[in-house]
Design an enzyme around this catalytic site. Structure first.
Site, PDB file in Angstrom:
ATOM      1  N   GLY A 172       1.921  13.050  -8.887  1.00 45.57           N
ATOM      2  CA  GLY A 172       1.854  13.058 -10.347  1.00 45.57           C
ATOM      3  C   GLY A 172       0.499  13.479 -10.884  1.00 45.57           C
ATOM      4  NE  ARG A 187      12.042  15.890 -12.709  1.00 47.85           N
ATOM      5  CZ  ARG A 187      11.657  14.623 -12.596  1.00 47.85           C
ATOM      6  NH1 ARG A 187      12.051  13.724 -13.477  1.00 47.85           N
ATOM      7  NH2 ARG A 187      10.905  14.266 -11.578  1.00 47.85           N
ATOM      8  N   GLY A 230       7.666  10.694  -5.613  1.00 46.53           N
ATOM      9  CA  GLY A 230       7.873   9.813  -4.463  1.00 46.53           C
ATOM     10  C   GLY A 230       8.466  10.518  -3.253  1.00 46.53           C
ATOM     11  CE  LYS A 289      -6.458  -0.251  -6.326  1.00 44.64           C
ATOM     12  NZ  LYS A 289      -5.606  -1.398  -6.674  1.00 44.64           N
TER      13      LYS A 289
HETATM   14  P1  ADP Z   1      -1.318  11.240  -7.246  1.00 44.62           P
HETATM   15  O1  ADP Z   1      -0.630  10.695  -8.469  1.00 44.62           O
HETATM   16  O2  ADP Z   1      -1.490  12.732  -7.324  1.00 44.62           O
HETATM   17  O3  ADP Z   1      -0.650  10.810  -5.954  1.00 44.62           O
HETATM   18  P2  ADP Z   1      -3.261   9.101  -7.246  1.00 44.62           P
HETATM   19  O4  ADP Z   1      -2.428   8.346  -8.235  1.00 44.62           O
HETATM   20  O5  ADP Z   1      -3.332   8.583  -5.866  1.00 44.62           O
HETATM   21  O6  ADP Z   1      -2.815  10.647  -7.225  1.00 44.62           O
HETATM   22  O7  ADP Z   1      -4.785   9.159  -7.752  1.00 44.62           O
HETATM   23  C1  ADP Z   1      -5.160   9.580  -9.028  1.00 44.62           C
HETATM   24  C2  ADP Z   1      -6.178   8.653  -9.633  1.00 44.62           C
HETATM   25  O8  ADP Z   1      -7.318   8.455  -8.813  1.00 44.62           O
HETATM   26  C3  ADP Z   1      -6.717   9.213 -10.927  1.00 44.62           C
HETATM   27  O9  ADP Z   1      -6.356   8.360 -11.987  1.00 44.62           O
HETATM   28  C4  ADP Z   1      -8.222   9.272 -10.727  1.00 44.62           C
HETATM   29  O10 ADP Z   1      -8.970   8.916 -11.881  1.00 44.62           O
HETATM   30  C5  ADP Z   1      -8.435   8.238  -9.647  1.00 44.62           C
HETATM   31  N1  ADP Z   1      -9.708   8.448  -8.972  1.00 44.62           N
HETATM   32  C6  ADP Z   1     -10.100   9.499  -8.238  1.00 44.62           C
HETATM   33  N2  ADP Z   1     -11.369   9.350  -7.806  1.00 44.62           N
HETATM   34  C7  ADP Z   1     -11.794   8.158  -8.272  1.00 44.62           C
HETATM   35  C8  ADP Z   1     -13.027   7.430  -8.149  1.00 44.62           C
HETATM   36  N3  ADP Z   1     -14.052   7.921  -7.450  1.00 44.62           N
HETATM   37  N4  ADP Z   1     -13.115   6.224  -8.765  1.00 44.62           N
HETATM   38  C9  ADP Z   1     -12.072   5.751  -9.466  1.00 44.62           C
HETATM   39  N5  ADP Z   1     -10.886   6.372  -9.607  1.00 44.62           N
HETATM   40  C10 ADP Z   1     -10.753   7.576  -9.018  1.00 44.62           C
END
Ligand code: ADP
Ligand code: MG
Length: 392
Positions: free
Chosen positions: A350, A36, A373, A193
């Protein structure tokens, strides 16, 4: 959206107050990742080259309007000096005197903005006090611009203002990906999710030509279509919402791409025994942890015909092998197309940044946002107050 850049401003002999994000990780008094800080270098050098004096302001941690010694930017100042190769003076309260005494080549760093409750309250009086220190205001903190704070929003109206180099780079990349993108546009949305990404999916189906839904959230969509997903991560209560998103996509002519084959396992751990089956064949005692090779092949074909890719969220549980395969393969395919100048690829989030690094794909992507965010809110189609305040 239109904004001014450093090139549009008269900076010669001017005091230039720059909002930066130097909220760097620190352990035992040592900054463990200087990224950063290194990313504000061009802004600092370009202002100095144009004859301006640089005053930096930033937040650190969450002191919530109170002075918290460990969160003082005085601890960060030496790292800024070292990384940028410029003398850095720190001002903890007597800002006016410190500004008066500045040498031309010296950079002045102000104390943690969030020690003052006026910062997060977007208090006009606090903004006035900051504005009184400068002739020109520059926002170079895209990652802090989704909040209307005194240093990102209120101040922009009090002085001639523009985007710094990093902000300029980020805004141009995001404009190219969703503002006025070259079509076809593909979005990849994955992650854990659906509930955390509803606004994002809702915005994207109206804007992109193909939407790949992967990761845990794909399970919710499969279940909403009556498929049994066993013990998979799945938000059954969002079945109606998932069906609404599918209907909205259909009406908008957006192709939704769900897994065409799935990788299932009985345990959520590295090296767990797994098999690849059809999307409707998840055993009752198993979990879906990744997309299979047929899904990857289809995504690769869609990417090969696309001009723009925007990506947030991994396609599987990429932290544990072998469930990183689909994410890695799709990331490398996108990287290769980008390198061959066939695709503009923008990604953020992230875990997404971690996944693309792990895949070895990051260097070839057009742009990877580390704004967290702020990137997500922008993908959701929301107006970012700190960016809107720069609009001309
Ligand atoms: P970002 O931080 O890039 O926005 P998210 O936090 O939404 O991404 O999602 C990342 C998480 O989703 C990871 O920890 C990954 O393990 C989980 N994940 C992806 N596919 C699955 C799955 N099929 N079942 C459980 N967890 C999952
Ligand atoms: Mg995450």
């Amino acid at each position: 959206m239109a904004w001014k850049t450093l090139d549009d401003m008269d900076l010669n002999g001017k005091r230039v107050l720059v909002r930066v994000d130097i909220n760097v990780p620190m352990e035992d008094g040592v900054v463990t990742d200087l990224t950063r800080i290194s990313r504000i270098a061009d802004t600092v050098y370009d202002i100095q080259d144009a004859g301006g004096k640089v005053i930096l302001m930033a937040h650190y941690g969450r002191p919530k309007g109170k002075v918290v010694e460990e969160m003082s930017l005085i601890h960060i100042a030496p790292f800024v000096a070292e990384e940028l190769g410029v003398p850095v003076t720190f001002a903890d309260s007597d800002y006016r005197d410190a500004v008066k005494e500045m040498e031309d080549d010296e950079v002045l760093l102000l104390e943690n903005l969030r020690f003052n409750p006026g910062e997060e309250a977007n208090d006009p009086e606090f903004a006035k006090r900051l504005a009184s220190l400068c002739d020109v205001y520059v926002n170079d903190a895209f990652s802090a611009s989704h909040r209307a704070h005194a240093s990102t929003e209120a101040i922009a109206k009090l002085r001639p203002s523009c985007a710094g180099r990093l902000m300029e780079e980020e805004l141009s990349a995001l404009e190219a990906a969703l503002g006025k993108p070259k079509r076809p546009v593909v979005a990849v949305v994955g992650g854990a999710k659906v509930s955390t990404k509803l606004d994002l999916l809702g915005n994207l189906v109206g804007k992109v030509d193909h939407l790949v839904i992967g990761g845990g959230m794909a399970n919710t969509f499969l279940a909403a279509q009556g498929i049994n997903v066993g013990k998979s991560l799945c938000e059954h209560d969002l079945a109606d919402t998932a069906r609404e998103i599918l209907a909205k996509a259909e009406a908008a002519g957006c192709e939704i791409i769900l897994p065409r084959d799935i990788v299932v396992a009985r345990e959520f751990k590295a090296g767990a025994a797994s098999e690849t089956v059809a999307p409707d064949a998840c055993p009752a005692d198993a979990m879906i942890l990744d997309a299979g090779p047929a899904t990857v092949a289809y995504i690769e074909a869609v990417l090969a015909n696309a001009k723009t890719l925007i990506w947030n969220g991994p396609l599987g549980a990429f932290e544990i092998e072998p469930f990183d395969k689909a994410t890695n393969a799709a990331a490398l395919a996108a990287a290769k197309l980008t390198k061959a100048k066939k695709l503009i690829s923008v990604a953020g989030g992230g875990d997404t940044v971690a996944a693309l690094n792990q895949a070895g794909a990051s260097a070839d992507f057009t742009y990877i946002s580390t704004a967290g965010g702020a990137f997500l809110e922008w993908m959701e189609g929301k107006e970012l107050p700190g960016v809107a305040a720069l609009n001309i």
